[in-house]
Every structure is written in structure tokens, then in C-alpha cells.
Design an enzyme around this catalytic site. Structure first.
Site, short mmCIF file in Angstrom:
data_model
loop_
_atom_site.label_atom_id
_atom_site.label_comp_id
_atom_site.label_asym_id
_atom_site.label_seq_id
_atom_site.Cartn_x
_atom_site.Cartn_y
_atom_site.Cartn_z
N THR A 1 63.23 39.66 -11.18
CA THR A 1 63.80 39.83 -9.84
C THR A 1 65.26 39.41 -9.78
OG1 THR A 1 61.66 39.55 -8.75
CG2 THR A 1 63.60 39.08 -7.42
N SER B 1 58.69 40.46 -15.95
CA SER B 1 58.21 39.37 -16.81
C SER B 1 56.78 39.58 -17.29
CB SER B 1 58.35 38.03 -16.11
OG SER B 1 57.50 37.96 -14.97
N THR C 1 59.73 35.77 -12.11
CA THR C 1 58.95 34.57 -11.79
C THR C 1 57.45 34.72 -12.07
OG1 THR C 1 58.66 35.29 -9.49
CG2 THR C 1 60.58 33.90 -9.99
N ASP C 2 56.98 35.95 -12.24
CA ASP C 2 55.53 36.14 -12.38
C ASP C 2 54.93 35.34 -13.52
OD1 ASP C 2 55.54 37.85 -10.25
OD2 ASP C 2 55.31 39.69 -11.43
#
Length: 348
Positions: free
Chosen positions: A18, A64, A96-97
Site C-alpha cells: 500500500t 505482500s 501490511t498484510d
């Protein structure tokens, strides 16, 4: 970007996510995707020139969830080269996942006292109030600070500093998504300076000699009424190990115990909790399917590691050639290292 002399050297590796996402060629209606590299991210935050001498590496450009453990083994090797040539610290930007997994993998793979700081964003650059620039600035400030030495890999997000071994993503969209439920953050940012409230001990039992060929490890979550038929297929599907996220402090239905016991005779089977906080119990409950019962049948306790992080550790241990006994010993060492004396000095 003007760079001041005498500043510490920090390298920023970008992996996508992101923080690097912007409108795709189809315009806003087509959604955003990772398109920006490390240099573009750094150039968008002019304050960085006052913090460190920065080099940038666009290492990957992907969501990610598409990263692999092999990618991280390669990244850890590149980070080590940067430390060998004098970098004070390294920053990794990504989606961030999977930060809670990738940061822990780097914590296990990168040796030495210099910090690796992982960050990202919840709001992409096309939105009002994107958090990526502030997170990147804070991450570089931490990576360039002597206070971060010896803390292992860190996740810096929303002005909080978390140890990779404890941190979890807890919300789908909040900028305050990252929390360390078991131990709390190690520190925070104030006026551009990291404040370290406590120092977690160095991890022990970390794998050495990890190759890029990482065996597959399954992760299965206990759910009410599940008959666990997938457990019986783990070995046939080619998995080299299994992590079971159990109920509560380490419990599964009694009917699945024989299946897990048979599998644990052939493959390393790690018992973790699905709760995401606290430590796996060892000596409290004695009913069939309790933690005492399962550990007596050969399952390996994950200790404070949740299922995601236990899978990362087991995968890298197997990639280093560890057998079931080696894996058990490594989990024990890692958990014992966290109970070592903690230096409670606050950072300045």
C-alpha cells in the site's frame, strides 16, 4: 534531495504494498496497485535528508501476500551485505498484510546488533492523510538511532515501535492496526526521536544455513465442530511440518488426538494458540486434547509464538536441515531466551 555529511548510512528496501501503491493505468476506477519504488518513496519525504544518508533498493514490487519465504531469505542476504559495508540500519517498506510474518522471518535470518525496521501504510498515497510518509520517516529515524541497536527486527508504525516477535496486524483498515498483545510496544516516537521503554533479549535458537528452498509447512486453525480431516492429508499433500492453532491455552477436540499423535511420529507438529496473545500452557489442563495430553504425545509447544510466527520458525528450521528433535530444541531455546533478564533502561 540534499544530504548532510556526517549522518549515519541507512538503506531503504522497497517490496511494494500500500505504501507504494497509486492509481493503475486504468485510472481510479481500476483501483491502486504497487507502482512506486524505494527512491520515489524516499524523495517524497524531504525531512529524511536531515536524518540519514540514504541508499535505495527497489527489491520487489508486489502485494505482500505474493512474497515468499525464499524472497525473504534473499532479502536477508542483501541486508547482511549492507551491514557488512557499514550501514547503521536498514528499513524495509512493504504491504501490511504480511508484515507480522516477514518481519519475524527477518528477525530470525539477519544476525548482529544493527536494526532492521519494517514499515508500510494503511492509507495509500491517493487518499487524504496517507500515513506512509510519516511511517517511513519514523522508521528511518529508528534505524539511524543508536537506541535501536540490539533490538532485532522492529516494526515501526503509527509512532509505535514493536518487536517483530510479538507484533500482529489486528484491524483491516485502521492506521493503529499493529499491536503487540502479549508484551506491548517496546517504545514510541516523540519529536522525531525513538524512546525505548524496555529491551527484549536477543533471540536464541534461530536457524543457520537457511537455503532458498523452503519446505512447505501447513497451518490449521481449530474451529468448533471441525472433524480435522485435513490433518490426515497433511503428509500426503507433501507438507514437511504442521502448526496447529488450538483453542485457548492449547486444546483440541479429543477425537483428533490420535490423528495428531500419529502425524507427530513422522513430522514436526507444533502446537500454538489461535488467540493471538499470551503463552501456550504446558501444565494446567489434563483432559483428552488438553495441552498436557498433546505435549505428552510428541507435539512441540510454540510458547509465546502465535501460529503465523511458529510456522515461519518451523519453515526456516526445516530449510536449514533441522529434524523434529532439532526443531523442538530450537523452539525451547527461543522461548527460554525471552524469559532472560530484560534491560529496563529507557531510551533517550
Amino acid at each position: 534531495m540534499t544530504v548532510q555529511s556526517g549522518l549515519p548510512q541507512v538503506t531503504v528496501f522497497s517490496l511494494g504494498g500500500t505504501i507504494a501503491s497509486t492509481n493503475s493505468p486504468g485510472g481510479p476506477a481500476a483501483g491502486v496497485r504497487p507502482r512506486l519504488g524505494a527512491r520515489e518513496l524516499v524523495d517524497s519525504v524531504p525531512q529524511l535528508s536531515e536524518v540519514a544518508k540514504l541508499e535505495t533498493v527497489a527489491f520487489r514490487q508486489t502485494p505482500s501476500g505474493d512474497l515468499s519465504l525464499s524472497d525473504l531469505v534473499s532479502l536477508a542476504a542483501e541486508i547482511t551485505k549492507r551491514f557488512d559495508t557499514g550501514d547503521m540500519g536498514v528499513v524495509v517498506t512493504q504491504g501490511t498484510d504480511t508484515i507480522e510474518e516477514t518481519s519475524f522471518a527477518l528477525d530470525l535470518l539477519v544476525r548482529g546488533p544493527r536494526p532492521v525496521v519494517v514499515t508500510g501504510a494503511m492509507r495509500n498515497p491517493t487518499l487524504a492523510g496517507p500515513d506512509g510518509p510519516a511511517n517511513l520517516l519514523a522508521a528511518v529515524q529508528v534505524a539511524a538511532s543508536p537506541q535501536a541497536a540490539g533490538l532485532g527486527t522492529l516494526v515501526v508504525f503509527n509512532d509505535e515501535i514493536h518487536a517483530a516477535r510479538f507484533v500482529r496486524k489486528t484491524h483491516t483498515s485502521s492506521p493503529a492496526t499493529f499491536r503487540s498483545l502479549t508484551a506491548g510496544p517496546l517504545g514510541w516516537m516523540v519529536e522525531g526521536r525513538p524512546r525505548i521503554a524496555f529491551r527484549a533479549p536477543a533471540l536464541q535458537g534461530t536457524p543457520t544455513g537457511v537455503g532458498e528452498d523452503v519446505p512447505a509447512v501447513a497451518l490449521l486453525k481449530s474451529t468448533l465442530g471441525d472433524d480435522f480431516r485435513l490433518v490426515e492429508q497433511v503428509e500426503a499433500l507433501g507438507y514437511a511440518g504442521l502448526v496447529v492453532e488450538s483453542f485457548g491455552g492449547g486444546h483440541v477436540p479429543a477425537r483428533v488426538v490420535p490423528v495428531l499423535e500419529r502425524l507427530a511420529r513422522r513430522l514436526p507438529v507444533v502446537l500454538a494458540s489461535r488467540t493471538g496473545g499470551g503463552e501456550l500452557l504446558r501444565e494446567t489442563y489434563g483432559f483428552p486434547g488438553s495441552e498436557r495430553d498433546l505435549l505428552s504425545r510428541g507435539l512441540i509447544p510454540s510458547g509465546f509464538l502465535d501460529g503465523l510466527k511458529a510456522r515461519i520458525l518451523l519453515s526456516l528450521l526445516l530449510a536449514a536441515g533441522a529434524g523434529p528433535a532439532d526443531a523442538r530444541n530450537a523452539f525451547e531455546q527461543l522461548n527460554m531466551s525471552v524469559s532472560a533478564p530484560i534491560d529496563a533502561r529507557a531510551g533517550s
